[in-house]
Design a protein around this motif. Structure first.
Motif: not given
Length: 184
Positions: A57-75
Motif C-alpha cells: 500500500x502506498x496511498x489512498x487516492x479517493x474514498x467516499x465520505x461515508x466510509x472514509x471521513x465518517x468511518x462507515x467501515x466501523x458500522x
C-alpha cells in the motif's frame, strides 16, 4: 565584486526556476470510470488506492465520505473491506482520509486524479504501480478493478480488470469501464 554578484544571482535564479518548474510539473494519474447509483442501504461506496509493484500500500487516492471521513467501515464492516485491510483503516491518519474523502459521486462519468504522492506527501519514484478501485455494490457484494501503470517519462494507459466477490455481483455492478492513464 560585480561579477561575483552576477554569478550568485544567476545561480539563485536558475535554482528558483528549476524548483518552481519541478513543483508545477507534477506527474498525474487519471482514473476514469462510469458510475451507476444503486438504490438501497449498504451500497455505493468507492475507494481508490495505489500500491507498489509488490502489492504494498502506498496511498489512498479517493474514498467516499461515508466510509472514509465518517468511518462507515466501523458500522458496516463489509464496506470496502479490501481497502480497509490494505490501508489499515483502523490506524490511518484522519488528515489523510479528510484530504481524499468526497461525497458519493453523481451518476455518470467520474474522474479521479492521483498526484503521484504517497500518504506522507512524497512524490513516488518512477516505476510500475498498481491502481486499485473497489466498490461496495450491496452488502457483501464487492468488485475490485486493478490496473498496472508505469510512472516515468512516457504517457500510458490501461483498462482495469475486474474481480467480483460473488458471481451475482457482476450483474449489479455500480462501476464499469475503469481506465487508468498516466500523464508525465
Amino acid at each position: 565584486m560585480k561579477k561575483l554578484f552576477i554569478i550568485l544571482f544567476m545561480i539563485f535564479a536558475v535554482s528558483y526556476i528549476n524548483e518552481n518548474y519541478a513543483q508545477n510539473n507534477t506527474k498525474k494519474v487519471n482514473i476514469s470510470l462510469d458510475y451507476t447509483k444503486r438504490p438501497g442501504f449498504a451500497s455505493n461506496q468507492i475507494a481508490a488506492w495505489a500500491e507498489d509493484n509488490n502489492g504494498n500500500y502506498i496511498a489512498t487516492i479517493y474514498i467516499t465520505d461515508f466510509t472514509g471521513r465518517r468511518e462507515g467501515w466501523k458500522k458496516r464492516p463489509l464496506s470496502l473491506n479490501n481497502w480497509q485491510k490494505k490501508a489499515n483503516a483502523s490506524s490511518i491518519d484522519k488528515k489523510i482520509i479528510d484530504a481524499v474523502s468526497k461525497s458519493t459521486p453523481k451518476q455518470g462519468k467520474v474522474n479521479i486524479v492521483w498526484d503521484c504522492k504517497d500518504n506522507q506527501g512524497n512524490i513516488v519514484k518512477d516505476g510500475t504501480y498498481k491502481i486499485v478501485v473497489e466498490a461496495t455494490i450491496y452488502q457483501d457484494n464487492n468488485v475490485l478493478y486493478t490496473s498496472t501503470i508505469n510512472i516515468g517519462n512516457q504517457a500510458n494507459s490501461q483498462k482495469a480488470t475486474s474481480k467480483y466477490s460473488k458471481p451475482e455481483a457482476k450483474n449489479m455492478d455500480i462501476i464499469k469501464n475503469v481506465n487508468v492513464s498516466f500523464m508525465p
